[in-house]
Write a protein that holds these residues in place. Structure first.
Motif, PDB file in Angstrom:
ATOM      1  N   THR A 168     -55.411 -63.396  38.102  1.00 43.44           N
ATOM      2  CA  THR A 168     -54.406 -62.356  37.952  1.00 43.44           C
ATOM      3  C   THR A 168     -53.953 -62.288  36.496  1.00 43.44           C
ATOM      4  OG1 THR A 168     -52.343 -61.497  38.884  1.00 43.44           O
ATOM      5  CG2 THR A 168     -52.498 -63.911  38.645  1.00 43.44           C
ATOM      6  N   GLN A 209     -47.345 -58.435  42.782  1.00 49.18           N
ATOM      7  CA  GLN A 209     -46.722 -58.652  41.487  1.00 49.18           C
ATOM      8  C   GLN A 209     -46.794 -57.410  40.611  1.00 49.18           C
ATOM      9  OE1 GLN A 209     -49.956 -61.522  39.962  1.00 49.18           O
ATOM     10  NE2 GLN A 209     -49.262 -60.420  38.137  1.00 49.18           N
ATOM     11  N   ILE A 262     -50.242 -62.359  47.595  1.00 47.05           N
ATOM     12  CA  ILE A 262     -49.333 -62.191  46.471  1.00 47.05           C
ATOM     13  C   ILE A 262     -49.202 -60.713  46.139  1.00 47.05           C
ATOM     14  CG2 ILE A 262     -49.795 -64.484  45.515  1.00 47.05           C
ATOM     15  CD1 ILE A 262     -51.474 -63.131  43.309  1.00 47.05           C
ATOM     16  N   PRO A 273     -47.237 -61.690  35.116  1.00 45.05           N
ATOM     17  CA  PRO A 273     -46.449 -60.480  35.325  1.00 45.05           C
ATOM     18  C   PRO A 273     -45.373 -60.350  34.259  1.00 45.05           C
ATOM     19  CG  PRO A 273     -45.768 -62.183  36.855  1.00 45.05           C
ATOM     20  CD  PRO A 273     -46.960 -62.713  36.112  1.00 45.05           C
ATOM     21  N   ILE A 318     -43.936 -63.683  40.851  1.00 45.28           N
ATOM     22  CA  ILE A 318     -44.951 -63.187  41.774  1.00 45.28           C
ATOM     23  C   ILE A 318     -44.415 -63.447  43.175  1.00 45.28           C
ATOM     24  CG2 ILE A 318     -47.319 -63.485  42.623  1.00 45.28           C
ATOM     25  CD1 ILE A 318     -48.018 -64.539  39.766  1.00 45.28           C
TER      26      ILE A 318
END
Length: 191
Positions: free
Chosen positions: A99, A60, A58, A102, A113
């Motif tokens: 995480t 982001q 990933i 975002p 993401i």
């Protein structure tokens, strides 16, 4: 001049599982850090069975919508958010990342993401996105999502969990197949 026969292509896995994982690869920040969430889900094949040996990557933006330009993804220090993570899928097809949500990269944009999928049988990795579910107005205006039929659009939008995390499943084929992106131009050259 004699004509050479091309060598058959190779798939992108499952051999990569021995070399690509690294310590804390799925922790874009330390679990329990302020603002941290868990992104989790399952990778399924065309028959609806979990795939036990895929790898996901990933990329982001941070919570403020800024795309990080910092080193440190391969040697995690628990403090530096680089915006990149990698997760090997478990024996049950499950993946998880620690995480942040975002932020939008521009005013009114839908936060997302970017995801790359590596799995057995694939000749190349697959690219897709996972969007946050809350801002319906931004989702409706997103150029990618608005170009898709509603049933296809749903394959890119995560579900918000009771603990604030996100759940999003990837289906490589079949019913509910995840939308994958093609980054090649009309002549077939990669961009």
């Amino acid at each position: 001049m004699s004509k050479l026969t091309p060598t058959p292509g190779q798939t992108v896995g499952p051999f990569y599982g021995y070399a690509l994982p690294y310590a804390k690869d799925r922790e874009l920040l330390a679990p329990g850090s302020p603002g941290s969430i868990r992104l989790q889900g399952t990778v399924y094949d065309g028959a609806g069975h979990p795939i036990p040996d895929a790898i996901l990557e990933i990329w982001q933006a941070d919570a403020d919508g800024k795309v990080p330009h910092r080193t440190g993804s391969l040697v995690r220090d628990g403090y530096t958010f680089t915006g990149f993570g990698r997760s090997a899928v478990g024996n049950t097809g499950d993946f998880t990342f620690t995480t942040v949500n975002p932020g939008p990269t521009e005013e009114g944009a839908a936060p997302f993401i970017a995801v790359a999928v590596f799995a057995r049988g694939l000749m190349n990795r697959l690219f897709t996105r996972v969007y946050l579910p809350e801002d319906e107005e931004a989702l409706a205006k997103d150029p990618l999502l608005s170009a898709l039929a509603p049933d296809r659009r749903r394959t890119l939008i995560a579900r918000r969990d009771a603990d604030g995390g996100l759940t999003w499943d990837i289906r490589l084929q079949g019913d509910g197949e995840t939308v994958f992106l093609d980054f090649s131009d009309a002549e077939g050259a990669s961009k």
